[in-house]
Design a protein around this motif. Sequence first.
Motif, PDB file in Angstrom:
ATOM      1  N   VAL A  99    -111.326 -10.265 -83.571  1.00  0.00           N
ATOM      2  CA  VAL A  99    -111.286 -11.088 -84.778  1.00  0.00           C
ATOM      3  C   VAL A  99    -112.185 -12.303 -84.595  1.00  0.00           C
ATOM      4  N   GLU A 100    -113.090 -12.497 -85.544  1.00  0.00           N
ATOM      5  CA  GLU A 100    -113.949 -13.674 -85.465  1.00  0.00           C
ATOM      6  C   GLU A 100    -113.145 -14.913 -85.855  1.00  0.00           C
ATOM      7  N   ILE A 101    -113.204 -15.917 -84.999  1.00  0.00           N
ATOM      8  CA  ILE A 101    -112.490 -17.182 -85.224  1.00  0.00           C
ATOM      9  C   ILE A 101    -113.447 -18.368 -85.134  1.00  0.00           C
ATOM     10  N   SER A 102    -114.715 -18.130 -85.409  1.00  0.00           N
ATOM     11  CA  SER A 102    -115.742 -19.161 -85.246  1.00  0.00           C
ATOM     12  C   SER A 102    -115.435 -20.438 -86.001  1.00  0.00           C
ATOM     13  N   ASP A 103    -114.964 -20.319 -87.224  1.00  0.00           N
ATOM     14  CA  ASP A 103    -114.728 -21.513 -88.034  1.00  0.00           C
ATOM     15  C   ASP A 103    -113.407 -22.201 -87.724  1.00  0.00           C
ATOM     16  N   ARG A 104    -112.573 -21.569 -86.932  1.00  0.00           N
ATOM     17  CA  ARG A 104    -111.250 -22.126 -86.653  1.00  0.00           C
ATOM     18  C   ARG A 104    -111.300 -23.319 -85.711  1.00  0.00           C
ATOM     19  N   GLU A 105    -112.256 -23.334 -84.792  1.00  0.00           N
ATOM     20  CA  GLU A 105    -112.251 -24.330 -83.725  1.00  0.00           C
ATOM     21  C   GLU A 105    -113.544 -25.118 -83.652  1.00  0.00           C
ATOM     22  N   VAL A 106    -113.447 -26.291 -83.066  1.00  0.00           N
ATOM     23  CA  VAL A 106    -114.603 -27.114 -82.715  1.00  0.00           C
ATOM     24  C   VAL A 106    -114.459 -27.477 -81.238  1.00  0.00           C
ATOM     25  N   SER A 107    -115.552 -27.932 -80.653  1.00  0.00           N
ATOM     26  CA  SER A 107    -115.537 -28.248 -79.220  1.00  0.00           C
ATOM     27  C   SER A 107    -116.017 -29.667 -78.963  1.00  0.00           C
ATOM     28  N   PHE A 108    -115.380 -30.289 -77.976  1.00  0.00           N
ATOM     29  CA  PHE A 108    -115.786 -31.596 -77.468  1.00  0.00           C
ATOM     30  C   PHE A 108    -116.080 -31.461 -75.985  1.00  0.00           C
ATOM     31  N   ARG A 109    -117.095 -32.182 -75.512  1.00  0.00           N
ATOM     32  CA  ARG A 109    -117.338 -32.289 -74.071  1.00  0.00           C
ATOM     33  C   ARG A 109    -116.896 -33.677 -73.643  1.00  0.00           C
ATOM     34  N   VAL A 110    -116.156 -33.726 -72.547  1.00  0.00           N
ATOM     35  CA  VAL A 110    -115.727 -34.981 -71.938  1.00  0.00           C
ATOM     36  C   VAL A 110    -116.324 -34.977 -70.540  1.00  0.00           C
ATOM     37  N   SER A 111    -117.182 -35.945 -70.256  1.00  0.00           N
ATOM     38  CA  SER A 111    -117.874 -35.939 -68.965  1.00  0.00           C
ATOM     39  C   SER A 111    -117.993 -37.349 -68.405  1.00  0.00           C
ATOM     40  N   GLY A 112    -118.267 -37.397 -67.127  1.00  0.00           N
ATOM     41  CA  GLY A 112    -118.416 -38.664 -66.421  1.00  0.00           C
ATOM     42  C   GLY A 112    -117.374 -38.789 -65.332  1.00  0.00           C
ATOM     43  N   PRO A 113    -117.511 -39.798 -64.476  1.00  0.00           N
ATOM     44  CA  PRO A 113    -116.610 -39.938 -63.339  1.00  0.00           C
ATOM     45  C   PRO A 113    -115.142 -40.132 -63.718  1.00  0.00           C
ATOM     46  N   ALA A 114    -114.858 -40.598 -64.931  1.00  0.00           N
ATOM     47  CA  ALA A 114    -113.464 -40.785 -65.357  1.00  0.00           C
ATOM     48  C   ALA A 114    -112.997 -39.709 -66.342  1.00  0.00           C
ATOM     49  N   ALA A 115    -113.733 -38.598 -66.433  1.00  0.00           N
ATOM     50  CA  ALA A 115    -113.384 -37.545 -67.394  1.00  0.00           C
ATOM     51  C   ALA A 115    -111.977 -36.994 -67.151  1.00  0.00           C
ATOM     52  N   ALA A 116    -111.658 -36.681 -65.904  1.00  0.00           N
ATOM     53  CA  ALA A 116    -110.318 -36.141 -65.605  1.00  0.00           C
ATOM     54  C   ALA A 116    -109.236 -37.169 -65.904  1.00  0.00           C
ATOM     55  N   ASP A 117    -109.516 -38.440 -65.640  1.00  0.00           N
ATOM     56  CA  ASP A 117    -108.544 -39.500 -65.950  1.00  0.00           C
ATOM     57  C   ASP A 117    -108.274 -39.566 -67.449  1.00  0.00           C
ATOM     58  N   LEU A 118    -109.332 -39.469 -68.239  1.00  0.00           N
ATOM     59  CA  LEU A 118    -109.174 -39.509 -69.690  1.00  0.00           C
ATOM     60  C   LEU A 118    -108.336 -38.328 -70.173  1.00  0.00           C
ATOM     61  N   LEU A 119    -108.647 -37.132 -69.702  1.00  0.00           N
ATOM     62  CA  LEU A 119    -107.896 -35.949 -70.142  1.00  0.00           C
ATOM     63  C   LEU A 119    -106.440 -36.011 -69.701  1.00  0.00           C
ATOM     64  N   ALA A 120    -106.198 -36.582 -68.529  1.00  0.00           N
ATOM     65  CA  ALA A 120    -104.830 -36.670 -68.010  1.00  0.00           C
ATOM     66  C   ALA A 120    -103.934 -37.559 -68.861  1.00  0.00           C
ATOM     67  N   THR A 121    -104.523 -38.387 -69.724  1.00  0.00           N
ATOM     68  CA  THR A 121    -103.701 -39.245 -70.573  1.00  0.00           C
ATOM     69  C   THR A 121    -102.858 -38.453 -71.559  1.00  0.00           C
ATOM     70  N   ASN A 122    -103.310 -37.250 -71.920  1.00  0.00           N
ATOM     71  CA  ASN A 122    -102.600 -36.464 -72.936  1.00  0.00           C
ATOM     72  C   ASN A 122    -102.461 -34.989 -72.591  1.00  0.00           C
ATOM     73  N   CYS A 123    -102.862 -34.589 -71.390  1.00  0.00           N
ATOM     74  CA  CYS A 123    -102.803 -33.184 -71.001  1.00  0.00           C
ATOM     75  C   CYS A 123    -101.893 -33.032 -69.782  1.00  0.00           C
ATOM     76  N   PRO A 124    -100.877 -32.166 -69.866  1.00  0.00           N
ATOM     77  CA  PRO A 124     -99.932 -32.040 -68.758  1.00  0.00           C
ATOM     78  C   PRO A 124    -100.451 -31.222 -67.573  1.00  0.00           C
ATOM     79  N   ARG A 125    -101.602 -30.580 -67.695  1.00  0.00           N
ATOM     80  CA  ARG A 125    -102.122 -29.742 -66.614  1.00  0.00           C
ATOM     81  C   ARG A 125    -102.557 -30.582 -65.424  1.00  0.00           C
ATOM     82  N   ASP A 126    -102.419 -30.016 -64.226  1.00  0.00           N
ATOM     83  CA  ASP A 126    -102.972 -30.630 -63.023  1.00  0.00           C
ATOM     84  C   ASP A 126    -104.445 -30.244 -62.988  1.00  0.00           C
TER      85      ASP A 126
END
Length: 182
Positions: A99-126
């Motif tokens: 099933v094509e789902i192209s229009d359903r999603e968009v993507s963001f890139r988060v990069s830089g030395p604090a990228a993991a810190d930023l994502l950890a603010t709202n993401c429960p994954r290790d």
Amino acid sequence: MMTSQTHDFTADAGARVRIEALAPVARFSLRVRAAGRPVLGRALGCDLPDRVGETARAGGRVALCLGPDEWLIQAGEDEADAIARAGADAYAEAPHALVEISDREVSFRVSGPAAADLLATNCPRDLDRLAVGGATRTVFDTAQVVLWREADDAFRLDVWRSFAPHVRALLEIGQAEIAAGL
């Protein structure tokens, strides 16, 4: 003493973490039983990994295993029709749902030395356990996302279009907090 001085925290944060919206891609949700996996991999021109969280790449196509019988297929926008035709041609040999789902999603890139810190603010994954080249379905705050680790300091989030403004706002708030040293 109160002041009316303002400061743009996001400008300072750019050195530690960057957020960018990515160009659209062709996206497909694929469900197929294990016996049909090799057939669909050949038809789509990209192996289908058999372990959840693994990705495979061939040319400009990427296959991510999201579950025992579920894959996310991504390619350049101009390949959508070819992928749909390839799936249709393989159906007799390997019944599946593509099933094509192209229009359903968009993507963001988060990069830089604090990228993991930023994502950890709202993401429960290790995030330390997410290998470079791997990806996983998870949540960011309350929004379901697919989180890809592109490099040690670069991640991509695929998020449903309707949740994208919420996710982007949370990312920008976190970016400002990192710039402020919080």
